[in-house]
Design a protein around this motif. Structure first.
Motif, PDB file in Angstrom:
ATOM      1  N   ASP B  32       0.865  -1.227  -0.053  1.00 40.00           N
ATOM      2  CA  ASP B  32      -0.188   0.024  -0.117  1.00 40.00           C
ATOM      3  C   ASP B  32       0.813   1.317   0.030  1.00 40.00           C
ATOM      4  O   ASP B  32       0.498   2.170  -0.676  1.00 40.00           O
ATOM      5  CB  ASP B  32      -0.857   0.125   1.277  1.00 40.00           C
ATOM      6  CG  ASP B  32      -1.710   1.390   1.352  1.00 40.00           C
ATOM      7  OD1 ASP B  32      -2.414   1.489   0.332  1.00 40.00           O
ATOM      8  OD2 ASP B  32      -1.570   1.869   2.425  1.00 40.00           O
ATOM      9  N   ALA B  33       1.929   1.285   0.834  1.00 40.70           N
ATOM     10  CA  ALA B  33       2.856   2.437   1.012  1.00 40.70           C
ATOM     11  C   ALA B  33       3.638   2.530  -0.595  1.00 40.70           C
ATOM     12  O   ALA B  33       3.699   3.840  -0.962  1.00 40.70           O
ATOM     13  CB  ALA B  33       3.781   2.310   1.968  1.00 40.70           C
ATOM     14  N   ARG B  34       4.024   1.574  -1.010  1.00 38.96           N
ATOM     15  CA  ARG B  34       4.612   1.632  -2.206  1.00 38.96           C
ATOM     16  C   ARG B  34       3.766   2.215  -3.383  1.00 38.96           C
ATOM     17  O   ARG B  34       4.116   3.028  -4.207  1.00 38.96           O
ATOM     18  CB  ARG B  34       4.927   0.281  -2.989  1.00 38.96           C
ATOM     19  CG  ARG B  34       6.352  -0.151  -2.478  1.00 38.96           C
ATOM     20  CD  ARG B  34       6.730  -1.492  -3.384  1.00 38.96           C
ATOM     21  NE  ARG B  34       5.739  -2.644  -3.377  1.00 38.96           N
ATOM     22  CZ  ARG B  34       5.143  -3.119  -4.322  1.00 38.96           C
ATOM     23  NH1 ARG B  34       5.498  -2.507  -5.766  1.00 38.96           N
ATOM     24  NH2 ARG B  34       4.522  -4.181  -4.381  1.00 38.96           N
ATOM     25  N   LYS B  35       2.452   1.766  -3.442  1.00 43.00           N
ATOM     26  CA  LYS B  35       1.595   2.225  -4.247  1.00 43.00           C
ATOM     27  C   LYS B  35       1.056   3.991  -4.302  1.00 43.00           C
ATOM     28  O   LYS B  35       1.201   4.576  -5.344  1.00 43.00           O
ATOM     29  CB  LYS B  35       0.204   1.406  -4.436  1.00 43.00           C
ATOM     30  CG  LYS B  35       0.622   0.078  -5.013  1.00 43.00           C
ATOM     31  CD  LYS B  35      -0.425  -0.802  -5.512  1.00 43.00           C
ATOM     32  CE  LYS B  35       0.156  -2.022  -6.354  1.00 43.00           C
ATOM     33  NZ  LYS B  35      -0.829  -2.877  -6.782  1.00 43.00           N
ATOM     34  N   ARG B  36       0.967   4.087  -3.133  1.00 44.53           N
ATOM     35  CA  ARG B  36       0.765   5.560  -2.620  1.00 44.53           C
ATOM     36  C   ARG B  36       1.655   6.226  -2.911  1.00 44.53           C
ATOM     37  O   ARG B  36       1.654   7.625  -3.453  1.00 44.53           O
ATOM     38  CB  ARG B  36      -0.050   5.483  -1.081  1.00 44.53           C
ATOM     39  CG  ARG B  36      -1.218   5.023  -1.162  1.00 44.53           C
ATOM     40  CD  ARG B  36      -2.128   5.490   0.169  1.00 44.53           C
ATOM     41  NE  ARG B  36      -1.378   5.002   1.324  1.00 44.53           N
ATOM     42  CZ  ARG B  36      -0.921   5.915   2.251  1.00 44.53           C
ATOM     43  NH1 ARG B  36      -1.402   7.255   2.380  1.00 44.53           N
ATOM     44  NH2 ARG B  36      -0.237   5.332   3.279  1.00 44.53           N
ATOM     45  N   ALA B  37       3.006   5.967  -2.373  1.00 44.14           N
ATOM     46  CA  ALA B  37       4.138   6.768  -2.952  1.00 44.14           C
ATOM     47  C   ALA B  37       4.552   7.071  -4.207  1.00 44.14           C
ATOM     48  O   ALA B  37       4.762   7.994  -4.692  1.00 44.14           O
ATOM     49  CB  ALA B  37       5.382   6.098  -2.121  1.00 44.14           C
ATOM     50  N   SER B  38       4.168   5.967  -4.874  1.00 36.60           N
ATOM     51  CA  SER B  38       4.281   5.918  -6.374  1.00 36.60           C
ATOM     52  C   SER B  38       3.442   7.117  -7.111  1.00 36.60           C
ATOM     53  O   SER B  38       3.710   7.872  -7.802  1.00 36.60           O
ATOM     54  CB  SER B  38       4.144   4.866  -7.015  1.00 36.60           C
ATOM     55  OG  SER B  38       4.444   4.656  -8.425  1.00 36.60           O
ATOM     56  N   ARG B  39       2.321   6.990  -6.837  1.00 38.60           N
ATOM     57  CA  ARG B  39       1.324   8.022  -7.278  1.00 38.60           C
ATOM     58  C   ARG B  39       1.629   9.392  -6.907  1.00 38.60           C
ATOM     59  O   ARG B  39       1.578  10.473  -7.810  1.00 38.60           O
ATOM     60  CB  ARG B  39       0.006   7.739  -6.464  1.00 38.60           C
ATOM     61  CG  ARG B  39      -0.815   6.614  -7.436  1.00 38.60           C
ATOM     62  CD  ARG B  39      -2.419   6.772  -7.152  1.00 38.60           C
ATOM     63  NE  ARG B  39      -2.863   6.304  -5.403  1.00 38.60           N
ATOM     64  CZ  ARG B  39      -2.687   5.261  -5.194  1.00 38.60           C
ATOM     65  NH1 ARG B  39      -2.690   4.065  -6.203  1.00 38.60           N
ATOM     66  NH2 ARG B  39      -3.020   4.828  -3.884  1.00 38.60           N
ATOM     67  N   ARG B  40       1.903   9.519  -5.652  1.00 41.48           N
ATOM     68  CA  ARG B  40       2.470  10.942  -5.406  1.00 41.48           C
ATOM     69  C   ARG B  40       3.841  11.432  -6.041  1.00 41.48           C
ATOM     70  O   ARG B  40       3.966  12.563  -6.443  1.00 41.48           O
ATOM     71  CB  ARG B  40       3.007  11.013  -3.836  1.00 41.48           C
ATOM     72  CG  ARG B  40       1.561  11.061  -2.830  1.00 41.48           C
ATOM     73  CD  ARG B  40       2.138  11.149  -1.412  1.00 41.48           C
ATOM     74  NE  ARG B  40       0.998  11.242  -0.445  1.00 41.48           N
ATOM     75  CZ  ARG B  40       0.687  12.262   0.297  1.00 41.48           C
ATOM     76  NH1 ARG B  40       1.693  13.145   0.317  1.00 41.48           N
ATOM     77  NH2 ARG B  40      -0.251  12.323   1.156  1.00 41.48           N
TER      78      ARG B  40
END
Lengths: 115, 115, 115, 115
Positions: B32-40
């Motif tokens: 989840d952190a990977r995907k959210r960081a990637s979007r940001r």
């Protein structure tokens, strides 16, 4: 007179493009600073994109991502330093002569506040 | 055992990709952190590119560039915050159980030092 | 002439004390900024001392100490902002007129670099 | 049990004083970190006081004050680093075992946010 308006301390005649700023400020960024900052931002953008791609790998380690993001932040600070030096040299040091020192100082202080 | 190895405090089973980290750390970033960081980071990259393009305009004003760069820096800090929270939740709070607390603490302290 | 030497943008005649700077710079801090910065530093020192005393208590919690240290840092930044504004107003904006803009800009850039 | 309550990763038995924290947290700062942070803060306070005194001199130069304030800030960061390392070692790495990891992570993230 135009030269004076854009800050006498540095050549801001913009041989590579006409400086035609909106009436409210009459100050243009020195061309050399613009080009150097642009190059640095292009490099930072590439670095940022490679960090983003590294997040596609389920094996990526948090600390490695944080270290890389810190390097990108350092690159952005370097680019901001180029812009800041250009601003100081071309506009700030001659603000008293131009008579816009209040605006110039307020802008800088507002910028520092959020750092 | 695999769950324990990747930090018992958070689910790090990576349904969207296998976590197969190098032997030396055995810790994977929460998906989840990977995907959210990637979007940001994708958003920050777009913002950074628009700042870079603004430097093609001879009329651009130094202070406007510096303000925009500060906004990009803030976006990167936001992304780093997502990664840091994921790291704390998934790995740091369980380091004593895993027995790698020395490495975990040293890594964090090294990161803080350069801030 | 003396007025010009200490920066024409602000009154730096120092009614509360004679400005007699070493020959190498000829620039004195505006008195108002000196007094206001001094008051802020006195407050910050008191706050810092109370944080130090809190460390005598074996029950003190790490996070509370870190929050208090952050508040002290904020107070120091506030004092530094007072000094910086005084410097910009009294010295930087008139550097081109005085002819010492190279030194003035280099000093500022060196200061920003370490931030 | 007392040892566990104060974090099993580090000895926090406080030979130099009893750790008797309020019921809501049950976590005490490691004594060694407390003493080392206290010494650093005493030094920083002395440095801060000398900066304040330098402002009594009408000849003081703005940039010298700003450099000295930066050095004091660095000293405070060093002290904060000592406290942070003690917190990570004594409390954060064992938060999952104690079961208070949510609070521990939230506290850290709140602290980072304002940096």
């Amino acid at each position: 007179m135009t030269t004076k308006a854009t800050g006498p301390a540095t050549d801001t005649t913009h041989p590579g493009g006409k400086c035609d700023p909106p009436a409210e400020h009459h100050l243009c960024m020195p061309e050399d600073a613009r080009k150097r900052a642009s190059r640095r931002l292009a490099i930072a953008r590439g670095h940022l994109e490679s960090v983003r791609k590294s997040l596609d790998d389920p094996d990526v380690y948090c600390i490695d991502v944080l270290r890389q993001l810190k390097a990108v932040q350092g690159a952005l600070e370097g680019a901001a330093g180029v812009v800041m030096r250009g601003h100081l040299e071309a506009h700030v040091v001659a603000a008293h002569e131009r008579g816009d020192e209040k605006r110039i100082v307020d802008e800088l202080m507002e910028l520092f506040k959020y750092t």
